[in-house]
Design a protein around this motif. Sequence first.
Motif, PDB file in Angstrom:
ATOM      1  N   GLN A  15       8.208 -16.062   4.910  1.00 22.22           N
ATOM      2  CA  GLN A  15       7.789 -17.124   3.900  1.00 22.22           C
ATOM      3  C   GLN A  15       7.228 -16.514   2.797  1.00 22.22           C
ATOM      4  N   ASN A  16       6.738 -15.076   2.898  1.00 23.58           N
ATOM      5  CA  ASN A  16       5.883 -14.678   1.591  1.00 23.58           C
ATOM      6  C   ASN A  16       6.687 -13.599   0.718  1.00 23.58           C
ATOM      7  N   ILE A  17       7.821 -13.269   0.822  1.00 29.21           N
ATOM      8  CA  ILE A  17       8.532 -12.379   0.209  1.00 29.21           C
ATOM      9  C   ILE A  17       8.770 -12.913  -1.177  1.00 29.21           C
ATOM     10  N   GLN A  18       9.463 -14.001  -1.208  1.00 20.54           N
ATOM     11  CA  GLN A  18       9.564 -14.704  -2.649  1.00 20.54           C
ATOM     12  C   GLN A  18       8.153 -14.791  -3.349  1.00 20.54           C
ATOM     13  N   LEU A  19       7.292 -15.385  -2.552  1.00 18.35           N
ATOM     14  CA  LEU A  19       6.248 -15.744  -3.325  1.00 18.35           C
ATOM     15  C   LEU A  19       5.428 -14.544  -3.938  1.00 18.35           C
ATOM     16  N   PHE A  20       5.547 -13.434  -3.053  1.00 20.42           N
ATOM     17  CA  PHE A  20       4.859 -12.287  -3.366  1.00 20.42           C
ATOM     18  C   PHE A  20       5.714 -11.711  -4.731  1.00 20.42           C
ATOM     19  N   ILE A  21       6.975 -11.603  -4.806  1.00 23.16           N
ATOM     20  CA  ILE A  21       7.846 -11.279  -6.086  1.00 23.16           C
ATOM     21  C   ILE A  21       7.360 -11.986  -7.303  1.00 23.16           C
ATOM     22  N   ASP A  22       7.351 -13.440  -6.843  1.00 20.62           N
ATOM     23  CA  ASP A  22       7.189 -14.344  -8.034  1.00 20.62           C
ATOM     24  C   ASP A  22       5.588 -13.993  -8.759  1.00 20.62           C
ATOM     25  N   ASN A  23       4.762 -13.875  -7.636  1.00 18.56           N
ATOM     26  CA  ASN A  23       3.496 -13.605  -8.175  1.00 18.56           C
ATOM     27  C   ASN A  23       3.162 -12.270  -9.088  1.00 18.56           C
ATOM     28  N   PHE A  24       4.070 -11.294  -8.895  1.00 20.27           N
ATOM     29  CA  PHE A  24       3.878 -10.042  -9.452  1.00 20.27           C
ATOM     30  C   PHE A  24       4.709 -10.095 -10.607  1.00 20.27           C
ATOM     31  N   LYS A  25       5.746 -10.910 -10.795  1.00 18.18           N
ATOM     32  CA  LYS A  25       6.289 -11.125 -11.987  1.00 18.18           C
ATOM     33  C   LYS A  25       5.570 -11.546 -13.180  1.00 18.18           C
ATOM     34  N   SER A  26       4.574 -12.312 -13.152  1.00 20.24           N
ATOM     35  CA  SER A  26       4.045 -12.596 -14.142  1.00 20.24           C
ATOM     36  C   SER A  26       2.868 -11.386 -14.517  1.00 20.24           C
ATOM     37  N   ILE A  27       2.634 -10.818 -13.692  1.00 20.57           N
ATOM     38  CA  ILE A  27       1.750  -9.544 -13.871  1.00 20.57           C
ATOM     39  C   ILE A  27       2.309  -8.505 -14.699  1.00 20.57           C
ATOM     40  N   PHE A  28       3.805  -8.332 -14.194  1.00 14.05           N
ATOM     41  CA  PHE A  28       4.549  -7.233 -14.869  1.00 14.05           C
ATOM     42  C   PHE A  28       4.587  -7.622 -16.431  1.00 14.05           C
ATOM     43  N   GLN A  29       4.782  -8.908 -16.872  1.00 11.90           N
ATOM     44  CA  GLN A  29       5.179  -9.465 -18.094  1.00 11.90           C
ATOM     45  C   GLN A  29       4.006  -8.937 -19.046  1.00 11.90           C
ATOM     46  N   GLU A  30       2.799  -8.750 -18.385  1.00 17.57           N
ATOM     47  CA  GLU A  30       1.726  -8.415 -19.190  1.00 17.57           C
ATOM     48  C   GLU A  30       1.542  -7.112 -19.677  1.00 17.57           C
ATOM     49  N   HIS A  31       2.541  -6.243 -19.152  1.00 19.87           N
ATOM     50  CA  HIS A  31       2.416  -4.986 -19.298  1.00 19.87           C
ATOM     51  C   HIS A  31       3.963  -4.452 -19.770  1.00 19.87           C
ATOM     52  N   LYS A  32       4.223  -4.787 -21.023  1.00 17.02           N
ATOM     53  CA  LYS A  32       5.560  -4.400 -21.656  1.00 17.02           C
ATOM     54  C   LYS A  32       5.783  -2.830 -21.703  1.00 17.02           C
ATOM     55  N   ASP A  33       4.775  -2.157 -21.593  1.00 11.58           N
ATOM     56  CA  ASP A  33       4.908  -0.714 -21.774  1.00 11.58           C
ATOM     57  C   ASP A  33       5.221   0.213 -20.663  1.00 11.58           C
ATOM     58  N   LEU A  34       5.432  -0.674 -19.495  1.00 14.59           N
ATOM     59  CA  LEU A  34       5.879   0.031 -18.143  1.00 14.59           C
ATOM     60  C   LEU A  34       6.711  -0.527 -17.672  1.00 14.59           C
ATOM     61  N   ASN A  35       7.348   0.080 -16.924  1.00 18.81           N
ATOM     62  CA  ASN A  35       8.579  -0.348 -15.903  1.00 18.81           C
ATOM     63  C   ASN A  35       8.059  -0.683 -14.420  1.00 18.81           C
ATOM     64  N   PHE A  36       8.352  -1.724 -13.821  1.00 16.11           N
ATOM     65  CA  PHE A  36       7.962  -1.861 -12.582  1.00 16.11           C
ATOM     66  C   PHE A  36       9.306  -2.225 -11.492  1.00 16.11           C
ATOM     67  N   SER A  37       8.847  -1.839 -10.264  1.00 15.03           N
ATOM     68  CA  SER A  37       9.834  -1.810  -9.078  1.00 15.03           C
ATOM     69  C   SER A  37       8.917  -2.241  -7.890  1.00 15.03           C
ATOM     70  N   ILE A  38       9.583  -2.975  -7.008  1.00 14.84           N
ATOM     71  CA  ILE A  38       8.937  -3.310  -5.689  1.00 14.84           C
ATOM     72  C   ILE A  38       9.638  -2.809  -4.702  1.00 14.84           C
ATOM     73  N   LEU A  39       8.973  -1.902  -3.739  1.00 20.13           N
ATOM     74  CA  LEU A  39       9.587  -1.573  -2.660  1.00 20.13           C
ATOM     75  C   LEU A  39       8.936  -2.096  -1.260  1.00 20.13           C
ATOM     76  N   PHE A  40       9.909  -2.766  -0.726  1.00 22.80           N
ATOM     77  CA  PHE A  40       9.494  -3.578   0.637  1.00 22.80           C
ATOM     78  C   PHE A  40       9.766  -2.468   1.883  1.00 22.80           C
ATOM     79  N   ALA A  41       8.766  -2.231   2.572  1.00 28.18           N
ATOM     80  CA  ALA A  41       8.938  -1.378   3.843  1.00 28.18           C
ATOM     81  C   ALA A  41       8.648  -2.080   4.954  1.00 28.18           C
ATOM     82  N   ASP A  42       9.950  -2.337   5.599  1.00 29.99           N
ATOM     83  CA  ASP A  42      10.020  -3.294   6.822  1.00 29.99           C
ATOM     84  C   ASP A  42       9.810  -2.686   8.069  1.00 29.99           C
ATOM     85  N   ASN A  43       8.997  -3.100   8.862  1.00 31.95           N
ATOM     86  CA  ASN A  43       8.677  -2.434  10.229  1.00 31.95           C
ATOM     87  C   ASN A  43       9.554  -3.181  11.140  1.00 31.95           C
TER      88      ASN A  43
END
Length: 307
Positions: A15-43
């Motif tokens: 339930q939270n995976i897409q919400l997590f990505i969406d929330n961080f996308k807006s933060i990523f856009q504030e930092h145009k000088d950096l490239n971002f990636s998200i690594l999900f570690a699934d137990n």
Amino acid sequence: MKEVTIICPIYNEEQNIQLFIDNFKSIFQEHKDLNFSILFADNASTDNSNQILKSLCEKNKTIKYIRYAKNYGVMKSIYTAIHQINTDGCCVFDCDLQDDPKLLSNFISHWKNGYKVVFGKRVKRKESFILSIFRIFFKKISYFFRGYNIGPESGTWFFDKTAVEEIKKSEFDPFLPALIERLYFEKKTVPYERIERKLGLSQFNFFNYLSYALDGLVSGTIKPLRLSIYFSFLFAFISLCSAFYFIVAKFYLNIFFAEGIAAMIIINLVSFSLIFLFFGILGEYIGKLYQKKENKELAIILSKINI
């Protein structure tokens, strides 16, 4: 451009995976000088997390995914994930979004100012009264065993590449905050209030907290094992005092004791002191082996995507 990886340990968080990505996308856009990636570690999630992440990874190469062979727990999940990255910085966030994604901007700001390790410090949290008391009690015992307080806590952390390399060279510690505390870099604390989980149920119950606390108490110290030696000295002292008392009472104060009772009490006390002493010595050797060999191996990764 420098790259930052967000590490997100998950277990049944469909339930939270897409919400997590969406929330961080807006933060990523504030930092145009950096490239971002998200690594999900699934137990080894048993819900649809696996299928959701596979689909997301196909559409977006900045979404990365590793799936473990079994549920190794949050700490080993994070530790193993750190070994899979080779970026300029990495940040750890839980998928439940209780640690505000806006913290990332604060972390990046301190990182750019030269800090190699930045971590969030929860100054306020919504939890039960019993859990709050349990947490305070844990911190006091932890301080007694170590002689110092551990600044980082489970939550959200940011590491520069140099700090990541030091973590990779360090043996796994089931209580990662203690490992982070031992890093020689100057650390920066960012206070924040933890927010409520929006979707899904936490997989971390009271017994998980208890297990985590026990890991924290024995992590990086063998002082708890030495309690047996302290008890051996205590019983030895009590047995000597008792022997002296019974001798004085019997031969000088003419106090009557049932036949053999004095000898039995003294023998039992001496036996207890010897037992605790030998357990304490044994504990010392076990402690040395524990500190050297405890949990050297990483979690077994079943599959990887975009890594």
